[in-house]
Design a protein around this motif. Structure first.
Motif, mmCIF file in Angstrom:
data_model
loop_
_atom_site.group_PDB
_atom_site.id
_atom_site.type_symbol
_atom_site.label_atom_id
_atom_site.label_comp_id
_atom_site.label_asym_id
_atom_site.label_seq_id
_atom_site.Cartn_x
_atom_site.Cartn_y
_atom_site.Cartn_z
ATOM 1 N N GLY A 47 0.821 -1.202 0.000
ATOM 2 C CA GLY A 47 0.000 0.000 0.000
ATOM 3 C C GLY A 47 0.853 1.250 0.000
ATOM 4 O O GLY A 47 2.083 1.194 -0.155
ATOM 5 N N ARG A 48 0.194 2.390 0.119
ATOM 6 C CA ARG A 48 0.909 3.670 0.178
ATOM 7 C C ARG A 48 1.612 3.808 1.525
ATOM 8 O O ARG A 48 1.100 3.347 2.550
ATOM 9 N N PHE A 49 2.750 4.453 1.526
ATOM 10 C CA PHE A 49 3.505 4.567 2.774
ATOM 11 C C PHE A 49 4.168 5.928 2.877
ATOM 12 O O PHE A 49 4.350 6.645 1.876
ATOM 13 N N SER A 50 4.563 6.249 4.085
ATOM 14 C CA SER A 50 5.384 7.424 4.381
ATOM 15 C C SER A 50 6.321 7.052 5.515
ATOM 16 O O SER A 50 5.959 6.264 6.404
ATOM 17 N N ALA A 51 7.519 7.588 5.488
ATOM 18 C CA ALA A 51 8.542 7.307 6.504
ATOM 19 C C ALA A 51 8.880 8.614 7.204
ATOM 20 O O ALA A 51 9.509 9.503 6.612
ATOM 21 N N THR A 52 8.462 8.732 8.440
ATOM 22 C CA THR A 52 8.667 9.956 9.202
ATOM 23 C C THR A 52 9.237 9.617 10.579
ATOM 24 O O THR A 52 9.292 8.449 10.988
ATOM 25 N N LEU A 53 9.659 10.652 11.272
ATOM 26 C CA LEU A 53 10.204 10.488 12.622
ATOM 27 C C LEU A 53 9.085 10.644 13.646
ATOM 28 O O LEU A 53 8.239 11.536 13.531
ATOM 29 N N SER A 54 9.098 9.763 14.623
ATOM 30 C CA SER A 54 8.110 9.830 15.702
ATOM 31 C C SER A 54 8.533 10.863 16.732
ATOM 32 O O SER A 54 9.539 11.568 16.560
ATOM 33 N N ALA A 55 7.785 10.949 17.831
ATOM 34 C CA ALA A 55 8.066 11.958 18.854
ATOM 35 C C ALA A 55 9.410 11.734 19.531
ATOM 36 O O ALA A 55 10.088 12.695 19.921
ATOM 37 N N SER A 92 6.440 13.120 -1.554
ATOM 38 C CA SER A 92 5.257 13.461 -0.779
ATOM 39 C C SER A 92 4.134 12.506 -1.167
ATOM 40 O O SER A 92 3.998 12.141 -2.346
ATOM 41 N N VAL A 93 3.355 12.082 -0.178
ATOM 42 C CA VAL A 93 2.246 11.174 -0.409
ATOM 43 C C VAL A 93 1.026 11.706 0.322
ATOM 44 O O VAL A 93 1.151 12.341 1.384
ATOM 45 N N TYR A 94 -0.138 11.463 -0.236
ATOM 46 C CA TYR A 94 -1.370 11.927 0.406
ATOM 47 C C TYR A 94 -1.760 10.951 1.513
ATOM 48 O O TYR A 94 -1.894 9.740 1.282
ATOM 49 N N ASP A 95 -1.924 11.467 2.702
ATOM 50 C CA ASP A 95 -2.276 10.663 3.867
ATOM 51 C C ASP A 95 -3.764 10.821 4.135
ATOM 52 O O ASP A 95 -4.240 11.923 4.450
ATOM 53 N N THR A 96 -4.500 9.725 3.993
ATOM 54 C CA THR A 96 -5.943 9.785 4.218
ATOM 55 C C THR A 96 -6.289 9.990 5.691
ATOM 56 O O THR A 96 -7.387 10.466 6.011
ATOM 57 N N LEU A 97 -5.381 9.605 6.584
ATOM 58 C CA LEU A 97 -5.661 9.777 8.016
ATOM 59 C C LEU A 97 -5.626 11.243 8.403
ATOM 60 O O LEU A 97 -6.479 11.737 9.150
ATOM 61 N N ASN A 98 -4.632 11.964 7.888
ATOM 62 C CA ASN A 98 -4.494 13.389 8.183
ATOM 63 C C ASN A 98 -5.135 14.276 7.124
ATOM 64 O O ASN A 98 -5.101 15.505 7.241
ATOM 65 N N THR A 99 -5.718 13.645 6.091
ATOM 66 C CA THR A 99 -6.350 14.353 4.966
ATOM 67 C C THR A 99 -5.468 15.474 4.433
ATOM 68 O O THR A 99 -5.883 16.627 4.305
ATOM 69 N N GLY A 100 -4.247 15.090 4.148
ATOM 70 C CA GLY A 100 -3.314 16.061 3.601
ATOM 71 C C GLY A 100 -2.025 15.391 3.185
ATOM 72 O O GLY A 100 -1.782 14.216 3.495
ATOM 73 N N PRO A 101 -1.157 16.102 2.475
ATOM 74 C CA PRO A 101 0.107 15.512 2.040
ATOM 75 C C PRO A 101 1.103 15.402 3.191
ATOM 76 O O PRO A 101 1.126 16.240 4.104
ATOM 77 N N VAL A 102 1.911 14.370 3.123
ATOM 78 C CA VAL A 102 2.983 14.153 4.089
ATOM 79 C C VAL A 102 4.297 14.114 3.313
ATOM 80 O O VAL A 102 4.476 13.265 2.432
#
Length: 346
Positions: free
Chosen positions: A83-91, A156-166
């Motif tokens: 599926g679609r993915f994004s790799a970001t840093l957590s808190a 950049s990918v569209y994140d359906t959870l945040n309804t915006g690009p990440v």
């Protein structure tokens, strides 16, 4: 980049489930779940770099599962997902992969007997990704030339959870093999499509580290629609093979009356024989209704009209054919006598 477009970056992985819980990003939606796992990362085919940490990466997979199917995804179950993915840093500054699962399947078998279950599992396999993005400006002067070349791709990918690009960045490595020796490192600003295996995370930037398997240059947005001068392609030799062929022909029509009459005048159409002198003599006209009437000047116009009407089309066409005898000779005429039934009128 002033305005980063969104792309369809995808990931395919297969690993074990650590836990499955209700999706915390969707309240009052019990059919949405979050699968928590540490995706498997290991050195493969001797590919290694001091700039890469080959350790498992935390992943959260968001999927839609009905309650009856959710019971099949117990901890330690081996699963397949893409599926679609994004790799970001957590808190806590830990690299984390968020996946919007489009496909989710489990490996068949009874997980309760794990020793028997794992005997039928596939071998270890690094996750694969497809990333589309722009190459950032390079700053790799400090890298050892003997180490794999490196460049960073911003995507950049569209994140359906945040309804915006990440937006996020990945570090791409070209290994030192014959396949990549003559491939130049992509320049800054180039738009690429990259297919790679996840090799870990970088030591300096904590980005997702990718081992390049294939890459392709893409046209930048807005340039594909620009008008271009059409190029004239010279005709190939293969197309010239069809030249010089005869054009389409239509079937010949039935010869008209005048054409059949000309055939009687052309001696070449006659069946001649060197032993038959009669072939050189034109055939005599067949007798018809007009031959039974007296031929004289006393014949009325109405009689001539009726005789021409009674004659068949072939006889009429022969009557229109001029005589083939020379002008100097006079065509002999037979003396015809009317039948007895006309004798009383003489």
């Amino acid at each position: 980049m002033s305005r980063q477009p969104t792309f369809s970056n995808t990931i395919h992985l297969r690993d074990f489930i650590d836990a499955i819980v209700d999706d915390p990003t969707r309240e009052n939606a019990p059919k949405y779940v979050e699968i928590q796992t540490d995706i498997n990362i290991f050195e493969e085919d001797g590919f290694c770099s001091p700039n890469i940490i080959a350790e498992p990466i935390r992943a959260r997979i968001h999927a839609y599962l009905t309650r009856d199917k959710r019971d099949f995804y117990d901890p330690n179950t081996f699963f397949y997902a893409d599926g679609r993915f994004s790799a970001t840093l957590s808190a806590d500054n830990t690299l984390e992969i968020s996946i919007q699962a489009l496909t989710l399947m489990r490996h068949p078998g009874d997980v309760a007997d794990f020793d028997e279950y794992r005997r039928h599992l596939p071998e270890q396999w690094c996750p694969m990704v497809t990333v589309i993005g722009f190459v950032q400006s390079r700053n790799d002067n400090s890298l050892d030339p003997s180490q794999p070349r490196r460049f960073t791709v911003e995507t950049s990918v569209y994140d359906t959870l945040n309804t915006g690009p990440v937006q996020f960045s990945v570090a791409c490595f070209l290994e030192n093999t014959k396949r990549w020796q003559r491939v130049k490192t992509p320049t800054s600003g180039a738009l690429l499509s990259v297919t790679a295996k996840v090799a870990g995370r970088t030591t300096d930037t904590n980005h997702l580290a990718l081992r390049i398997l294939d890459l392709a240059y893409l046209p930048r947005p807005g340039t594909a629609a620009a008008a271009s001068t059409p190029t004239v392609t010279p005709p190939s030799k293969r197309s010239r093979r069809w030249e010089g062929r005869a054009g389409p022909s239509t079937p010949s029509k039935k010869p008209r009356t005048s054409e059949r009459a000309s055939e009687h005048l052309n001696p070449s159409h006659m069946n001649t024989s060197p032993l038959d002198d009669s072939a050189s003599t034109p055939p005599a006209a067949t007798g018809g209704g007009a031959d039974l009437l007296p031929t004289g000047d006393t014949e009325s116009p109405s009689a001539r009209a009726s005789s021409s009407t009674a004659a068949g089309p072939e006889e009429l066409s022969l009557s229109l054919v001029p005589s083939v005898t020379p002008d100097s000779e006079t065509r002999p005429h037979r003396s015809r006598h009317p039948p007895r039934k006309y004798a009383d009128f003489e």
